[in-house]
Design a protein around this motif. Structure first.
Motif, PDB file in Angstrom:
ATOM      1  N   THR A  35       1.015  -1.166  -0.058  1.00 15.13           N
ATOM      2  CA  THR A  35       0.066  -0.066  -0.047  1.00 15.13           C
ATOM      3  C   THR A  35       0.868   1.391  -0.063  1.00 15.13           C
ATOM      4  N   THR A  36       2.336   1.083  -0.675  1.00 13.42           N
ATOM      5  CA  THR A  36       3.017   2.276  -0.696  1.00 13.42           C
ATOM      6  C   THR A  36       2.589   3.182  -1.954  1.00 13.42           C
ATOM      7  N   LEU A  37       3.081   4.193  -1.644  1.00 12.13           N
ATOM      8  CA  LEU A  37       2.963   5.443  -2.631  1.00 12.13           C
ATOM      9  C   LEU A  37       3.752   5.181  -3.921  1.00 12.13           C
ATOM     10  N   ASP A  38       4.869   4.556  -3.691  1.00 12.86           N
ATOM     11  CA  ASP A  38       6.081   4.359  -4.804  1.00 12.86           C
ATOM     12  C   ASP A  38       6.859   3.215  -4.565  1.00 12.86           C
ATOM     13  N   GLY A  39       7.324   2.518  -5.478  1.00 16.73           N
ATOM     14  CA  GLY A  39       8.047   1.464  -5.649  1.00 16.73           C
ATOM     15  C   GLY A  39       8.646   0.993  -6.694  1.00 16.73           C
ATOM     16  N   ASP A  40       9.570  -0.003  -6.494  1.00  9.27           N
ATOM     17  CA  ASP A  40      10.193  -0.576  -7.450  1.00  9.27           C
ATOM     18  C   ASP A  40      10.711  -2.062  -7.240  1.00  9.27           C
ATOM     19  N   VAL A  41      10.901  -2.943  -8.418  1.00  7.75           N
ATOM     20  CA  VAL A  41      11.091  -4.399  -8.060  1.00  7.75           C
ATOM     21  C   VAL A  41      12.146  -4.695  -8.888  1.00  7.75           C
ATOM     22  N   GLY A  42      13.358  -5.522  -8.352  1.00  8.02           N
ATOM     23  CA  GLY A  42      14.333  -6.037  -9.034  1.00  8.02           C
ATOM     24  C   GLY A  42      15.683  -5.294  -8.450  1.00  8.02           C
ATOM     25  N   TRP A  43      16.765  -6.460  -8.626  1.00  2.00           N
ATOM     26  CA  TRP A  43      17.933  -5.865  -8.039  1.00  2.00           C
ATOM     27  C   TRP A  43      18.336  -4.925  -8.778  1.00  2.00           C
ATOM     28  N   ALA A  44      18.243  -4.585 -10.149  1.00  2.00           N
ATOM     29  CA  ALA A  44      18.652  -3.540 -10.561  1.00  2.00           C
ATOM     30  C   ALA A  44      18.119  -2.274 -10.480  1.00  2.00           C
ATOM     31  N   SER A  45      16.989  -2.247  -9.957  1.00  2.00           N
ATOM     32  CA  SER A  45      16.294  -0.956  -9.068  1.00  2.00           C
ATOM     33  C   SER A  45      16.400  -0.788  -7.880  1.00  2.00           C
ATOM     34  N   ARG A  46      17.337  -1.474  -7.117  1.00  2.00           N
ATOM     35  CA  ARG A  46      17.735  -1.534  -5.707  1.00  2.00           C
ATOM     36  C   ARG A  46      18.092  -0.106  -5.323  1.00  2.00           C
ATOM     37  N   PRO A  47      17.596   0.259  -4.100  1.00  2.90           N
ATOM     38  CA  PRO A  47      18.102   1.668  -3.647  1.00  2.90           C
ATOM     39  C   PRO A  47      19.576   1.869  -3.229  1.00  2.90           C
ATOM     40  N   PRO A  48      20.084   3.173  -3.177  1.00  2.61           N
ATOM     41  CA  PRO A  48      21.600   3.217  -2.703  1.00  2.61           C
ATOM     42  C   PRO A  48      21.710   2.537  -1.577  1.00  2.61           C
ATOM     43  N   ALA A  49      23.001   1.962  -1.085  1.00  2.00           N
ATOM     44  CA  ALA A  49      23.276   1.413   0.099  1.00  2.00           C
ATOM     45  C   ALA A  49      24.265   2.054   0.752  1.00  2.00           C
ATOM     46  N   LEU A  50      24.324   1.873   2.013  1.00  2.00           N
ATOM     47  CA  LEU A  50      25.219   2.310   2.981  1.00  2.00           C
ATOM     48  C   LEU A  50      25.869   1.018   3.498  1.00  2.00           C
ATOM     49  N   LEU A  51      27.103   0.669   3.245  1.00  2.00           N
ATOM     50  CA  LEU A  51      27.742  -0.364   3.849  1.00  2.00           C
ATOM     51  C   LEU A  51      29.026  -0.060   4.754  1.00  2.00           C
ATOM     52  N   HIS A 119       9.825   4.624   5.653  1.00  4.03           N
ATOM     53  CA  HIS A 119       8.696   4.897   6.514  1.00  4.03           C
ATOM     54  C   HIS A 119       8.267   6.243   6.703  1.00  4.03           C
ATOM     55  N   SER A 120       9.110   7.092   5.862  1.00  2.00           N
ATOM     56  CA  SER A 120       8.948   8.567   5.734  1.00  2.00           C
ATOM     57  C   SER A 120       8.150   8.934   4.482  1.00  2.00           C
ATOM     58  N   CYS A 121       8.336   8.254   3.408  1.00  4.47           N
ATOM     59  CA  CYS A 121       7.537   8.779   2.313  1.00  4.47           C
ATOM     60  C   CYS A 121       6.828   7.339   1.512  1.00  4.47           C
ATOM     61  N   ARG A 122       7.017   6.288   2.470  1.00  2.00           N
ATOM     62  CA  ARG A 122       6.151   4.678   1.913  1.00  2.00           C
ATOM     63  C   ARG A 122       6.714   4.533   0.638  1.00  2.00           C
ATOM     64  N   TYR A 123       8.029   4.803   0.148  1.00  2.00           N
ATOM     65  CA  TYR A 123       8.636   3.927  -0.879  1.00  2.00           C
ATOM     66  C   TYR A 123       8.894   2.808  -0.401  1.00  2.00           C
ATOM     67  N   HIS A 124       8.854   1.784  -1.374  1.00  2.00           N
ATOM     68  CA  HIS A 124       8.988   0.246  -1.248  1.00  2.00           C
ATOM     69  C   HIS A 124       9.877  -0.254  -2.251  1.00  2.00           C
ATOM     70  N   TRP A 125      10.827  -1.118  -2.018  1.00  2.30           N
ATOM     71  CA  TRP A 125      11.571  -1.842  -2.766  1.00  2.30           C
ATOM     72  C   TRP A 125      11.514  -3.592  -2.644  1.00  2.30           C
ATOM     73  N   GLU A 126      11.262  -4.364  -3.787  1.00  4.55           N
ATOM     74  CA  GLU A 126      11.181  -5.644  -3.534  1.00  4.55           C
ATOM     75  C   GLU A 126      12.381  -6.338  -4.562  1.00  4.55           C
ATOM     76  N   PHE A 127      12.983  -7.259  -3.937  1.00  2.37           N
ATOM     77  CA  PHE A 127      13.937  -8.183  -4.899  1.00  2.37           C
ATOM     78  C   PHE A 127      13.237  -9.147  -5.414  1.00  2.37           C
ATOM     79  N   LYS A 128      13.249  -9.107  -6.782  1.00  2.00           N
ATOM     80  CA  LYS A 128      12.426 -10.136  -7.632  1.00  2.00           C
ATOM     81  C   LYS A 128      12.905 -11.348  -7.782  1.00  2.00           C
ATOM     82  N   HIS A 129      12.271 -12.543  -7.421  1.00  2.00           N
ATOM     83  CA  HIS A 129      13.058 -13.698  -7.487  1.00  2.00           C
ATOM     84  C   HIS A 129      11.696 -14.789  -7.499  1.00  2.00           C
ATOM     85  N   ASP A 130      11.982 -15.936  -7.912  1.00  2.00           N
ATOM     86  CA  ASP A 130      11.245 -17.221  -8.060  1.00  2.00           C
ATOM     87  C   ASP A 130      11.260 -17.594  -6.772  1.00  2.00           C
ATOM     88  N   TYR A 131       9.963 -17.924  -5.985  1.00  2.00           N
ATOM     89  CA  TYR A 131       9.906 -18.318  -4.601  1.00  2.00           C
ATOM     90  C   TYR A 131      10.047 -19.777  -4.511  1.00  2.00           C
TER      91      TYR A 131
END
Length: 131
Positions: A35-51, A119-131
């Protein structure tokens, strides 16, 4: 007659034009099933990471999932596919820049995060794969 048609076309098109003062509302990708306002699917669309750097422990940014990971403090270099071996601090929301909550649904099978939610803007990302 041409002028009347032109005026009518402008009146019809005016409500459809983008307003630069609007917030940029976008709907979530259907694959995320959220029920998010925005989102992406797939590793290529993954958000920036801090490691954490595997050598000195300092914070290292990886803006795109296929970028190599280079520490600016100790000059350590990691290939992009070494991502799972480094400690993930958090993802950075590509919409508002906030820290995102992340997790794995299948920790024994997949060694990278499978979802992240802002949780601030309700953006959601999912890793797409076969379960």
């Amino acid at each position: 007659m041409v002028r009347a048609l032109r005026v009518a076309a402008v009146r019809i098109a005016e409500p459809l034009r983008a307003d630069p003062d609007k917030s940029g509302f976008r709907l979530s990708s259907p694959e995320t099933s959220t029920t998010t306002l925005d989102g992406d699917v797939g590793w290529a669309s993954r958000p920036p990471a801090l490691l954490s750097c595997g050598r000195c422990g300092s914070d290292v940014s990886q803006h795109h999932p296929h970028d190599d990971i280079d520490c600016t403090r100790c000059i350590a270099e990691f290939e992009y596919d070494e991502f799972p071996e480094l400690e993930l601090q958090h993802f950075i929301c590509p919409v508002c820049g906030s820290e995102m909550e992340h997790g794995r649904r299948h920790p024994r099978v997949i060694d990278v995060p499978e979802w992240a939610t802002c949780h601030s803007c309700r953006y959601h990302w999912e890793f797409k794969h076969d379960y």
